[in-house]
Design an enzyme around this catalytic site. Sequence first.
Site, PDB file in Angstrom:
ATOM      1  N   LYS A 112      -9.060  41.309   4.439  1.00 44.64           N
ATOM      2  CA  LYS A 112      -9.394  42.677   4.815  1.00 44.64           C
ATOM      3  C   LYS A 112     -10.094  42.687   6.172  1.00 44.64           C
ATOM      4  O   LYS A 112     -10.933  41.837   6.473  1.00 44.64           O
ATOM      5  CB  LYS A 112     -10.281  43.327   3.748  1.00 44.64           C
ATOM      6  N   LYS A 125     -16.135  48.792 -13.378  1.00 41.65           N
ATOM      7  CA  LYS A 125     -15.005  49.700 -13.527  1.00 41.65           C
ATOM      8  C   LYS A 125     -15.500  51.028 -14.104  1.00 41.65           C
ATOM      9  O   LYS A 125     -16.546  51.105 -14.730  1.00 41.65           O
ATOM     10  CB  LYS A 125     -13.940  49.087 -14.427  1.00 41.65           C
ATOM     11  N   ASP A 156     -13.593  37.931 -12.840  1.00 40.52           N
ATOM     12  CA  ASP A 156     -12.555  38.629 -12.086  1.00 40.52           C
ATOM     13  C   ASP A 156     -12.985  38.968 -10.664  1.00 40.52           C
ATOM     14  O   ASP A 156     -12.177  38.922  -9.741  1.00 40.52           O
ATOM     15  CB  ASP A 156     -12.156  39.905 -12.825  1.00 40.52           C
ATOM     16  N   LYS A 183      -5.844  33.813  -7.429  1.00 37.06           N
ATOM     17  CA  LYS A 183      -6.926  33.729  -8.408  1.00 37.06           C
ATOM     18  C   LYS A 183      -6.406  34.258  -9.747  1.00 37.06           C
ATOM     19  O   LYS A 183      -5.415  34.999  -9.758  1.00 37.06           O
ATOM     20  CB  LYS A 183      -8.135  34.537  -7.933  1.00 37.06           C
ATOM     21  N   HIS A 240     -14.409  37.099  -5.253  1.00 40.15           N
ATOM     22  CA  HIS A 240     -14.505  38.086  -4.174  1.00 40.15           C
ATOM     23  C   HIS A 240     -15.924  38.217  -3.629  1.00 40.15           C
ATOM     24  O   HIS A 240     -16.171  38.099  -2.423  1.00 40.15           O
ATOM     25  CB  HIS A 240     -14.048  39.455  -4.668  1.00 40.15           C
ATOM     26  N   GLU A 276     -15.222  50.435  -8.688  1.00 35.60           N
ATOM     27  CA  GLU A 276     -13.887  50.953  -8.963  1.00 35.60           C
ATOM     28  C   GLU A 276     -14.002  52.153  -9.898  1.00 35.60           C
ATOM     29  O   GLU A 276     -14.763  52.114 -10.871  1.00 35.60           O
ATOM     30  CB  GLU A 276     -13.017  49.883  -9.612  1.00 35.60           C
ATOM     31  N   HIS A 285      -7.588  37.829  -1.569  1.00 39.11           N
ATOM     32  CA  HIS A 285      -7.134  38.865  -0.650  1.00 39.11           C
ATOM     33  C   HIS A 285      -8.280  39.600   0.034  1.00 39.11           C
ATOM     34  O   HIS A 285      -8.082  40.209   1.078  1.00 39.11           O
ATOM     35  CB  HIS A 285      -6.209  39.857  -1.367  1.00 39.11           C
TER      36      HIS A 285
END
Length: 513
Positions: free
Chosen positions: A206, A364, A259, A172, A264, A240, A202
């Site tokens: 998980k 973030k 993002d 991505k 995700h 995060e 990714h």
Amino acid sequence: MTGQSDPQTAFDLGARLSRTPAPATIVIFGASGDLTRRKLMPALYSLALQQLLPPEMAIVGLSQSEWDDDQFREQMRVAVATHGGHDTLDADIWRAFARRLFYLPASFEDPDAYDGLRGRLEHLRRNDAGLGNRLFYLATSPTYFPVIAEHLGAAGLSSDEDDTFARIVIEKPFGRDLSSARILNERVGAVFGERQTYRIDHYLGKETVQNLLVLRFANAIFEPVWNRRYVDHVQITVAEDLGVENRGGYYDQSGALRDIVQNHIFQVLSLVAMEPPARFDSRSVHDEKVKVLRAIPEISAEHAHDVAVRGQYRAGYIGGQPVVGYRSERGVAPDSNAETFVAMRLTVDNWRWAGTPFYLRTGKRLPRRATEVAIQFKPAPHMPFAPTAVETTAPNLLVLRIQPDEGTSLRFSAKVPGPQVDIRNVSMDFQYGSSFLKPSAEAYERLLLDALLGDSTLFARWDEVERGWEIVDGLLAHWDAVPIAALNYAAGSWGPTGADALIRRDGREWRRL
């Protein structure tokens, strides 16, 4: 088409069980980059350590660094030792692994580089016929994705032939909006077919994300209540505590919606909300995920304020230490319009979930790093106890912790020992590390192995990607055109006040993690 089975659907059961792929050559574009050092090479070494790679495997790295084979091997040894999570490298395993590492300095826009790559691949194939299988991994800037694909096609390296495969793995972001994603797909798709293309996310590698399917479809106690009749709402959080670090230039062109949310979070949401697939193969799982995404209404500019909130962090404190605001980060424009926080309220308008809100948030510089899915159930319809006995109770809650501390917990009510009925909330907790006494595999280990085996179940199919962009395309255009209310949450807080107002309109609250 009749008489032929789809390679994605007719995945070989023996290969799935053995988990050892046929010999192949892995070609990594961007071999000197951060992704290769931190994730790809440690994952490949770990697979070799577990004897999940055939000893004949070859890995060819390409980048602009002027290395030879030996220098590349030394660079990768340092990378694996630093980022591989192993106290020491197994000398014998590394020696055998390193012998299979090769390097070509190359400019990705130079056609001659692909002639050199073809020559190296033909040489490897002459030494071992199995190395005619090719897996191209694009660990590069997204601007190179179509360029590399088209050059591989021009060099005759993109087609399956003589019982060998050619596959391409694309990181991505797959585009930055609906239009660019479609153009990228057309350019890559003109060279590599859909069955050859592996769009990697990714998060799908998980353990807890994979366990979602097992939790739902291997346990009869959950599926009967996994619907609008019993679930009050769902919260998906990707928090995060870090800022943009050394990704300021990229992040300033992306923002949190592109993002994290479009890929995700939408991938996780589709697994939470999907119907049971007829069987656990690539086509069946992808078909059900796409149905979920198609049931989510697209967000228009006129309704953006009703369902979505964005923010940028200002200076604050993380772990008691002062941190700068987003616009003071290296690589970020002083008048940046990129969002570092997004909260959304979505609905899945189908029979199972009609009327059940899904609340999504990511940001973030939040107080802690945590990714989780929380399934909030409705209160019991009647509590036949004294009011004082139930005033401290809360509805049942199922939480799937994706990172860190992977695991699952279930909150329910129980009686406190004693002569009177006193009810308290208690939890049953499952943790991967303590339950199985082994660490969870890194996501890239599983995904690289699946790509080599030809199993695309945990990768994103094109119609999933396209539908994700369709949902947010109107919102992206609106946010790009309207200046953000700059620096509207402090680093170390849980985001802008608008996010709290968004969920409180429904009489609910965000979980405090």
